[in-house]
Design a protein around this motif. Structure first.
Motif, short mmCIF file in Angstrom:
data_model
loop_
_atom_site.label_atom_id
_atom_site.label_comp_id
_atom_site.label_asym_id
_atom_site.label_seq_id
_atom_site.Cartn_x
_atom_site.Cartn_y
_atom_site.Cartn_z
N UNK A 30 -4.99 -2.88 -0.98
CA UNK A 30 -4.57 -1.58 -1.50
C UNK A 30 -3.20 -1.76 -2.16
N UNK A 31 -3.12 -2.49 -3.28
CA UNK A 31 -1.83 -2.88 -3.85
C UNK A 31 -0.96 -1.73 -4.34
N UNK A 32 -1.54 -0.58 -4.58
CA UNK A 32 -0.73 0.55 -5.07
C UNK A 32 0.08 1.22 -3.96
N UNK A 33 -0.19 0.91 -2.70
CA UNK A 33 0.55 1.48 -1.58
C UNK A 33 1.59 0.46 -1.11
N UNK A 34 2.84 0.87 -1.10
CA UNK A 34 3.92 -0.03 -0.66
C UNK A 34 4.71 0.61 0.46
N UNK A 35 5.43 -0.22 1.18
CA UNK A 35 6.28 0.24 2.27
C UNK A 35 7.39 -0.78 2.50
N UNK A 36 8.42 -0.35 3.22
CA UNK A 36 9.54 -1.20 3.62
C UNK A 36 9.44 -1.42 5.12
N UNK A 37 9.78 -2.62 5.57
CA UNK A 37 9.66 -2.95 6.99
C UNK A 37 10.69 -4.01 7.37
N UNK A 38 10.86 -4.18 8.65
CA UNK A 38 11.84 -5.13 9.17
C UNK A 38 11.29 -6.55 9.17
#
Length: 157
Positions: A30-38
């Motif tokens: 699902x390349x259009x969904x992004x997020x930031x994480x540790x």
């Protein structure tokens, strides 16, 4: 499909200005969904949470000799990645570094391909971003860590 169970060490890495390092990623499915994480990742067989945190931090950032503090939080996360469901039990170590230059050459090919960006965030930037950041509530928790120090017992995120 039954979720795959996984244990992970995560790192809340702060620099000298109390900014936290986060990575931006997406799921190739699902390349259009992004997020930031540790930073952090799964424990290898027989590996302690602390040892995994040190290893993952070195692999993902190139930083060694980081002041790894206590586990300050724990929680669970359920997610899908590359079509596989995961139920992840995770522990968050607080860590500090004076170095902010990163070297991602220690990452595996899959990890490197999925890493879209790395960024040092202030608490205010976390509070005002419209982007997805994990764990949920990170800005409030980070502010408590910075102002009050680590909790006596890890909190649930």
């Amino acid at each position: 499909m039954e979720p795959k169970r996984r244990r992970a060490a995560r790192i809340l890495l702060l620099d000298g200005q109390d900014r936290i390092l986060l990575f931006r990623a997406s799921d190739p499915a699902v390349p259009e969904v992004t997020w930031w994480f540790t930073p952090g990742g799964g424990l290898e067989p027989g590996e302690s949470v602390r040892d995994a945190a040190v290893r993952e931090l070195a692999e993902e950032t190139g930083l060694r000799g980081v002041e790894l503090g206590p586990v300050v939080a724990h929680g669970t996360a359920s997610f899908s990645f590359r079509g596989q469901r995961y139920d992840q039990e995770q522990w968050f170590h607080l860590a500090r570094t004076a170095q902010t230059a990163l070297d991602h050459s220690g990452m595996g090919a899959d990890e490197h391909a999925e890493l879209l960006a790395a960024r040092w965030w202030t608490i205010d930037e976390l509070r005002t971003t419209a982007e997805t950041v994990y764990p949920v509530g990170l800005a409030d928790f980070l502010e408590l860590l910075v102002t009050e120090g680590p909790p006596v017992t890890p909190v649930r995120l």
